[in-house]
Design a protein around this motif. Structure first.
Motif, PDB file in Angstrom:
ATOM      1  N   ALA A  55      15.283 139.310 -47.980  1.00 43.99           N
ATOM      2  CA  ALA A  55      16.152 140.455 -47.738  1.00 43.99           C
ATOM      3  C   ALA A  55      16.935 140.344 -46.429  1.00 43.99           C
ATOM      4  O   ALA A  55      17.678 141.251 -46.073  1.00 43.99           O
ATOM      5  CB  ALA A  55      15.319 141.744 -47.726  1.00 43.99           C
ATOM      6  N   TYR A  56      16.777 139.242 -45.729  1.00 43.14           N
ATOM      7  CA  TYR A  56      17.404 139.053 -44.421  1.00 43.14           C
ATOM      8  C   TYR A  56      18.901 138.825 -44.597  1.00 43.14           C
ATOM      9  O   TYR A  56      19.339 137.767 -45.027  1.00 43.14           O
ATOM     10  CB  TYR A  56      16.717 137.882 -43.715  1.00 43.14           C
ATOM     11  CG  TYR A  56      17.270 137.512 -42.371  1.00 43.14           C
ATOM     12  CD1 TYR A  56      17.855 138.454 -41.533  1.00 43.14           C
ATOM     13  CD2 TYR A  56      17.187 136.204 -41.915  1.00 43.14           C
ATOM     14  CE1 TYR A  56      18.352 138.104 -40.306  1.00 43.14           C
ATOM     15  CE2 TYR A  56      17.672 135.833 -40.683  1.00 43.14           C
ATOM     16  CZ  TYR A  56      18.255 136.791 -39.876  1.00 43.14           C
ATOM     17  OH  TYR A  56      18.747 136.442 -38.647  1.00 43.14           O
ATOM     18  N   GLU A  57      19.691 139.834 -44.219  1.00 45.05           N
ATOM     19  CA  GLU A  57      21.110 139.840 -44.541  1.00 45.05           C
ATOM     20  C   GLU A  57      21.897 138.712 -43.881  1.00 45.05           C
ATOM     21  O   GLU A  57      22.804 138.131 -44.485  1.00 45.05           O
ATOM     22  CB  GLU A  57      21.728 141.191 -44.151  1.00 45.05           C
ATOM     23  CG  GLU A  57      21.597 141.550 -42.683  1.00 45.05           C
ATOM     24  CD  GLU A  57      22.134 142.937 -42.365  1.00 45.05           C
ATOM     25  OE1 GLU A  57      22.562 143.626 -43.307  1.00 45.05           O
ATOM     26  OE2 GLU A  57      22.125 143.336 -41.191  1.00 45.05           O
ATOM     27  N   GLU A  58      21.547 138.347 -42.647  1.00 39.87           N
ATOM     28  CA  GLU A  58      22.326 137.352 -41.920  1.00 39.87           C
ATOM     29  C   GLU A  58      22.209 135.953 -42.511  1.00 39.87           C
ATOM     30  O   GLU A  58      23.128 135.142 -42.391  1.00 39.87           O
ATOM     31  CB  GLU A  58      21.902 137.318 -40.453  1.00 39.87           C
ATOM     32  CG  GLU A  58      22.286 138.556 -39.652  1.00 39.87           C
ATOM     33  CD  GLU A  58      23.794 138.657 -39.446  1.00 39.87           C
ATOM     34  OE1 GLU A  58      24.451 137.608 -39.396  1.00 39.87           O
ATOM     35  OE2 GLU A  58      24.300 139.774 -39.343  1.00 39.87           O
ATOM     36  N   VAL A  59      21.077 135.659 -43.163  1.00 44.01           N
ATOM     37  CA  VAL A  59      20.888 134.306 -43.673  1.00 44.01           C
ATOM     38  C   VAL A  59      21.902 133.980 -44.761  1.00 44.01           C
ATOM     39  O   VAL A  59      22.304 132.834 -44.941  1.00 44.01           O
ATOM     40  CB  VAL A  59      19.448 134.111 -44.194  1.00 44.01           C
ATOM     41  CG1 VAL A  59      19.226 134.815 -45.503  1.00 44.01           C
ATOM     42  CG2 VAL A  59      19.141 132.625 -44.345  1.00 44.01           C
ATOM     43  N   TYR A  60      22.358 134.987 -45.475  1.00 39.25           N
ATOM     44  CA  TYR A  60      23.293 134.737 -46.578  1.00 39.25           C
ATOM     45  C   TYR A  60      24.707 134.430 -46.098  1.00 39.25           C
ATOM     46  O   TYR A  60      25.553 133.998 -46.873  1.00 39.25           O
ATOM     47  CB  TYR A  60      23.286 135.931 -47.534  1.00 39.25           C
ATOM     48  CG  TYR A  60      21.924 136.112 -48.175  1.00 39.25           C
ATOM     49  CD1 TYR A  60      21.490 135.270 -49.193  1.00 39.25           C
ATOM     50  CD2 TYR A  60      21.058 137.098 -47.727  1.00 39.25           C
ATOM     51  CE1 TYR A  60      20.239 135.411 -49.751  1.00 39.25           C
ATOM     52  CE2 TYR A  60      19.797 137.248 -48.282  1.00 39.25           C
ATOM     53  CZ  TYR A  60      19.395 136.398 -49.288  1.00 39.25           C
ATOM     54  OH  TYR A  60      18.148 136.533 -49.833  1.00 39.25           O
ATOM     55  N   LYS A  61      24.954 134.634 -44.813  1.00 42.16           N
ATOM     56  CA  LYS A  61      26.249 134.245 -44.263  1.00 42.16           C
ATOM     57  C   LYS A  61      26.367 132.728 -44.163  1.00 42.16           C
ATOM     58  O   LYS A  61      27.455 132.187 -43.926  1.00 42.16           O
ATOM     59  CB  LYS A  61      26.449 134.887 -42.885  1.00 42.16           C
ATOM     60  CG  LYS A  61      26.587 136.405 -42.950  1.00 42.16           C
ATOM     61  CD  LYS A  61      26.844 137.006 -41.578  1.00 42.16           C
ATOM     62  CE  LYS A  61      26.992 138.524 -41.672  1.00 42.16           C
ATOM     63  NZ  LYS A  61      27.235 139.135 -40.348  1.00 42.16           N
ATOM     64  N   LEU A  62      25.228 132.048 -44.328  1.00 48.64           N
ATOM     65  CA  LEU A  62      25.256 130.590 -44.330  1.00 48.64           C
ATOM     66  C   LEU A  62      25.851 130.038 -45.615  1.00 48.64           C
ATOM     67  O   LEU A  62      26.188 128.864 -45.704  1.00 48.64           O
ATOM     68  CB  LEU A  62      23.834 130.037 -44.159  1.00 48.64           C
ATOM     69  CG  LEU A  62      23.151 130.348 -42.828  1.00 48.64           C
ATOM     70  CD1 LEU A  62      21.687 129.916 -42.882  1.00 48.64           C
ATOM     71  CD2 LEU A  62      23.868 129.651 -41.682  1.00 48.64           C
ATOM     72  N   MET A  63      25.958 130.879 -46.623  1.00 48.71           N
ATOM     73  CA  MET A  63      26.494 130.430 -47.903  1.00 48.71           C
ATOM     74  C   MET A  63      27.997 130.233 -47.797  1.00 48.71           C
ATOM     75  O   MET A  63      28.719 131.074 -47.276  1.00 48.71           O
ATOM     76  CB  MET A  63      26.178 131.459 -48.989  1.00 48.71           C
ATOM     77  CG  MET A  63      24.690 131.691 -49.203  1.00 48.71           C
ATOM     78  SD  MET A  63      24.371 132.985 -50.416  1.00 48.71           S
ATOM     79  CE  MET A  63      25.075 132.240 -51.876  1.00 48.71           C
TER      80      MET A  63
END
Length: 282
Positions: A192-200
């Motif tokens: 659920a960690y929102e910032e990690v998906y900015k790596l996509m």
């Protein structure tokens, strides 16, 4: 050093990925109940954690040899004593036995007791209720204090996370249990960690994902847990409860853990009312 931005705070992802574990030790594992079609149990890595691992590997490649040499250089000086839990807040845990797995109730882990061989600067939250929902700003939310060598100290799991991700620990610390010497590791739940998906690179990957981990992305921090190297049991064994139930049924924090009192799961007392039936005969 390059860091992965998590809102106002920063956590070095290379530390979260535990990529630089010493070769003399085994890699950290966790007993999984997930089975494939053949009935074999396996450990499933979520897409979110895969993103963190990949980013961590990239950051390590960009480090100088001196920076790489510093990774985990002081892991053997920091020692895991036990996890701390709330007996007033129970959670289910699956335990392996002869018949497979059975569910049992355990205290909810909220912190950890540590000891260092050397003097270290330790982060203490001004508000111990800060968590993955509220987010943490290291510059505003922490008081940093020196803990003397040989002195045991207690941290919330989020305070522990910010300590153990420093390069010199690289996500691991030592454990001495039953005469055995091995490592404990920081493990994070990042679904659920929102910032990690900015790596996509491509938001289209989110739509094509077969997992549910991409559907909920509102956590401001990953959730920290502690795991032992394989074949060394669980970090939750012999957990110390920081609260106790009094004779009148109230839960209170033990004196030595007073700082954690805001975490106590207090239930509001219900006002008991006595219904009075009116005498309709007179």
């Amino acid at each position: 050093m390059s860091k992965f931005d998590i809102g106002k705070s920063s956590i070095p992802v290379n530390n979260l990925s535990n990529q630089m574990s010493k070769k003399k030790r085994s890699e950290p594992t966790f007993k999984s109940t997930t089975e494939n079609k053949a009935g074999d149990t396996y450990y499933k890595i979520t897409n979110a954690n895969t993103l963190l691992i990949d980013e961590g590997s990239r950051l390590i490649k960009e480090m100088t040899e001196e920076e790489k040499a510093n990774l985990g250089s002081k892991s053997d000086t920091l020692h895991f004593i036990c996890q701390l839990g709330l007996a007033s807040k129970q959670k289910s845990r699956k335990i392996a036995n002869y018949y497979g797995f059975e569910a049992t109730k355990i205290s909810t882990p909220i912190g950890v007791k540590l000891e260092s061989d050397i003097d270290i600067e330790v982060p203490y939250l001004k508000d111990v209720t800060k968590n993955n929902k509220t987010g943490i700003d290291p510059e505003e939310d922490f008081d940093y204090r020196i803990v003397n060598a040989g002195e045991e100290f207690n941290l919330t799991l989020y305070e522990f996370m910010y300590l153990i991700i420093r390069d010199e620990y690289n996500g691991r610390l030592s454990v001495n249990k039953n005469g055995k010497d091995f490592y404990a590791y920081l493990s994070v739940k990042a679904n659920a960690y929102e910032e990690v998906y900015k790596l996509m690179d491509n938001e289209g990957d989110e739509k094509d994902s077969k997992t549910q981990s991409f559907k909920r992305k509102d956590a401001k921090l990953p959730t920290p847990t502690i795991i032992f190297e394989r074949n060394n049991g669980s970090s939750r064994e012999n957990m110390v409860d920081i609260d106790v139930r009094t004779e009148d049924g109230e839960w209170v924090i033990r004196k030595e853990y007073k700082r954690f009192e805001p975490l106590l799961n207090r239930r509001k007392k219900r006002n008991r009312t006595v219904a009075v039936r009116k005498d309709t005969n007179g």
